[in-house]
Design a protein around this motif. Structure first.
Motif, short mmCIF file in Angstrom:
data_model
loop_
_atom_site.label_atom_id
_atom_site.label_comp_id
_atom_site.label_asym_id
_atom_site.label_seq_id
_atom_site.Cartn_x
_atom_site.Cartn_y
_atom_site.Cartn_z
N GLU A 174 -10.80 13.07 -9.13
CA GLU A 174 -11.58 13.58 -7.60
C GLU A 174 -11.27 12.46 -6.67
OE1 GLU A 174 -13.08 16.29 -7.00
OE2 GLU A 174 -12.20 16.82 -8.73
N MET A 175 -10.48 11.60 -7.19
CA MET A 175 -10.11 10.46 -6.09
C MET A 175 -8.87 10.28 -5.45
SD MET A 175 -12.43 7.56 -7.47
CE MET A 175 -14.42 7.73 -7.64
N ALA A 176 -8.38 9.83 -4.38
CA ALA A 176 -7.20 9.41 -3.57
C ALA A 176 -7.14 7.90 -4.24
CB ALA A 176 -7.00 9.90 -2.41
N ALA A 177 -5.83 7.36 -4.39
CA ALA A 177 -5.73 5.89 -4.22
C ALA A 177 -4.81 5.61 -2.75
CB ALA A 177 -4.59 5.52 -5.19
N VAL A 178 -5.44 4.68 -2.01
CA VAL A 178 -4.82 4.44 -0.69
C VAL A 178 -4.45 3.01 -0.60
CG1 VAL A 178 -5.54 4.40 1.67
CG2 VAL A 178 -6.70 5.84 0.20
N CYS A 179 -3.25 2.88 -0.22
CA CYS A 179 -2.72 1.31 -0.46
C CYS A 179 -1.98 1.06 0.87
CB CYS A 179 -1.89 1.18 -1.59
SG CYS A 179 -0.46 2.39 -1.16
N THR A 180 -1.68 -0.26 1.10
CA THR A 180 -0.69 -0.80 2.06
C THR A 180 0.71 -1.07 1.29
OG1 THR A 180 -1.37 -3.01 1.48
CG2 THR A 180 -2.66 -1.93 3.21
N GLY A 181 1.76 -0.97 2.11
CA GLY A 181 3.17 -1.17 1.47
C GLY A 181 3.87 0.01 1.02
N THR A 182 5.01 -0.28 0.44
CA THR A 182 5.66 0.67 0.07
C THR A 182 5.09 1.51 -1.31
OG1 THR A 182 7.88 -0.37 0.98
CG2 THR A 182 8.23 1.15 -0.63
N ILE A 183 5.34 2.69 -1.37
CA ILE A 183 4.69 3.39 -2.71
C ILE A 183 6.34 3.42 -3.44
CG2 ILE A 183 4.35 5.45 -3.86
CD1 ILE A 183 2.61 6.09 -1.36
N THR A 184 6.30 2.96 -4.66
CA THR A 184 7.09 2.63 -5.64
C THR A 184 7.01 3.80 -7.06
OG1 THR A 184 6.37 1.28 -7.17
CG2 THR A 184 7.44 0.20 -5.13
N SER A 185 7.92 4.13 -7.77
CA SER A 185 7.95 4.83 -8.81
C SER A 185 6.89 4.20 -9.77
CB SER A 185 9.22 5.08 -9.56
OG SER A 185 9.80 3.89 -9.77
N GLU A 186 6.83 2.91 -10.06
CA GLU A 186 6.10 2.41 -10.66
C GLU A 186 4.44 2.54 -10.42
OE1 GLU A 186 4.43 -0.24 -13.85
OE2 GLU A 186 6.09 1.07 -13.77
N VAL A 200 -1.81 7.59 -1.35
CA VAL A 200 -1.53 7.53 0.11
C VAL A 200 -1.24 6.13 0.59
CG1 VAL A 200 -2.74 7.63 2.44
CG2 VAL A 200 -3.50 9.36 0.75
N SER A 201 -0.36 5.85 1.70
CA SER A 201 0.01 4.53 1.96
C SER A 201 0.34 4.32 3.33
CB SER A 201 1.17 4.16 1.09
OG SER A 201 1.77 2.68 1.81
N THR A 202 -0.07 3.37 3.88
CA THR A 202 0.28 3.15 5.38
C THR A 202 1.78 2.77 5.64
OG1 THR A 202 0.04 0.67 5.09
CG2 THR A 202 -2.00 1.83 5.82
N GLY A 203 2.58 2.54 4.37
CA GLY A 203 4.00 2.64 4.52
C GLY A 203 4.58 3.70 3.92
N ALA A 204 5.87 3.42 3.59
CA ALA A 204 6.71 4.84 3.16
C ALA A 204 6.71 4.69 1.54
CB ALA A 204 7.92 4.66 3.54
N PRO A 205 6.94 6.00 0.82
CA PRO A 205 7.52 6.07 -0.36
C PRO A 205 9.18 5.68 -0.65
CG PRO A 205 7.35 8.22 0.49
CD PRO A 205 7.10 7.22 1.53
N THR A 206 9.43 5.13 -1.72
CA THR A 206 10.88 5.28 -2.11
C THR A 206 11.31 6.71 -2.39
OG1 THR A 206 10.66 4.95 -4.56
CG2 THR A 206 10.55 3.08 -3.19
N ALA A 207 12.47 7.03 -2.39
CA ALA A 207 12.90 8.25 -2.77
C ALA A 207 12.89 8.53 -4.19
CB ALA A 207 14.59 8.14 -2.67
N PHE A 223 2.78 6.67 5.66
CA PHE A 223 2.62 6.21 7.03
C PHE A 223 1.21 6.60 7.65
CE2 PHE A 223 7.16 6.66 7.11
CZ PHE A 223 7.60 5.25 7.23
N ALA A 224 0.18 6.80 6.72
CA ALA A 224 -1.10 6.99 7.24
C ALA A 224 -1.89 6.21 8.04
CB ALA A 224 -2.08 7.25 5.69
N GLY A 225 -2.58 6.67 8.77
CA GLY A 225 -3.16 5.98 9.95
C GLY A 225 -2.44 5.78 11.26
N THR A 226 -1.33 6.44 11.20
CA THR A 226 -0.23 6.29 12.30
C THR A 226 0.08 7.57 12.87
OG1 THR A 226 1.92 6.32 11.19
CG2 THR A 226 0.50 4.08 11.08
N PRO A 227 0.91 7.92 13.85
CA PRO A 227 1.26 9.06 14.42
C PRO A 227 2.31 9.55 13.67
CG PRO A 227 1.26 7.52 16.18
CD PRO A 227 0.91 6.65 14.90
N GLU A 228 3.19 8.73 12.66
CA GLU A 228 4.22 9.07 11.94
C GLU A 228 3.50 9.53 10.48
OE1 GLU A 228 7.28 9.16 13.18
OE2 GLU A 228 6.09 8.59 14.92
N MET A 229 2.36 9.80 10.36
CA MET A 229 1.99 10.24 8.89
C MET A 229 2.59 11.43 8.62
SD MET A 229 -2.23 10.74 7.47
CE MET A 229 -2.23 12.48 8.15
#
Length: 243
Positions: A174-186, A200-207, A223-229
């Motif tokens: 019932e929760m979301a994980a929210v982070c800074t930086g790149t989302i990796t496969s790990e 969720v991240s303020t950055g981008a995920p890897t392919a 890109f959460a929290g930005t117009p590019e989300m």
């Protein structure tokens, strides 16, 4: 987590600045060396609980019999002291080690009906610590951060909040994980092990992170929290996207 150090700016001026501290920590489980990690100081019990869980060495915090924390060492005794342990690897080797890949069939799939609204994502991102030299991760429910951690490495910070959640018997589904930086496969793998349905991240995920998440039911928002989300996988979990 910071130490005041002296440096010299271009032009010759001497000044003091805060530098993030890092501590090499050896991890022993049932008397055997498992790994050595570099961590920000403090909060080691949350980290080791989450780390052992996401490495599938334990299935709950209750499987830990004791934790002894020294300056550069964490010693864990599990209830099954004869269990041999090893670190999981996200990238698996194929025939003869010639091919590397992730076998998503060996990863858990998300089983949760959770949906998260765009305003809740914004509130959760706002609850993260302001940008700085450390990475931040929070577990959020209804836009409110219920567990939060910082570390030099966002993977370690994710283990810290998962460990806190295990120790407090939180319902990860019932929760979301929210982070800074790149989302990796790990990071995707760790969320899948914990059953966290939204990352969720303020950055981008890897392919690769997007590929694995798409096959396993995990929703990724970048890109959460930005117009590019943008929602990269399983947009059905995000409400209020119509603008």
């Amino acid at each position: 987590m910071f130490k005041r150090i002296t440096c010299t700016r271009i032009g010759g001026e001497s000044l003091a600045r805060d530098a993030a501290e890092e501590t090499p920590v050896a991890v022993f489980v049932n008397g055997r060396h498992l790994t050595t990690v570099t961590l920000s100081p403090g909060g080691f019990e949350d980290f080791i609980t989450g780390y052992l869980y996401t490495e599938e060495i334990i299935r709950s915090a209750d499987e830990i019999e004791s934790v002894r924390i020294e300056e550069n060492r964490i010693s864990v005794i599990t209830k099954n002291v004869f269990k041999r342990v090893s670190v999981k690897k996200t990238i698996l080797s194929g025939c003869g080690g010639a091919v590397s890949y992730i076998d998503t069939r060996k990863l858990p799939a998300i089983d949760s009906g959770l949906t998260v609204s765009v305003p809740e994502i914004g509130a959760a991102v706002a609850a993260l610590t302001a940008p700085g030299p450390l990475e931040a991760v929070a577990l959020a429910s209804g836009g409110r951060a219920v567990a939060r951690a910082e570390d030099l490495d966002r993977h370690n910070a994710l283990d810290r909040v998962i460990g806190r959640g295990l120790r407090e018997s939180l319902d990860f589904s019932e929760m979301a994980a929210v982070c800074t930086g790149t989302i990796t496969s790990e990071m995707v793998r760790k969320c899948l092990i914990a059953g966290i349905p939204v990352l969720v991240s303020t950055g981008a995920p890897t392919a690769l992170a997007v590929e694995v998440a798409g096959e396993t039911g995990l929703c990724i928002v970048g890109f959460a929290g930005t117009p590019e989300m943008a929602v990269y996988t399983h947009p059905e979990r995000i409400t209020g996207m119509e603008g």
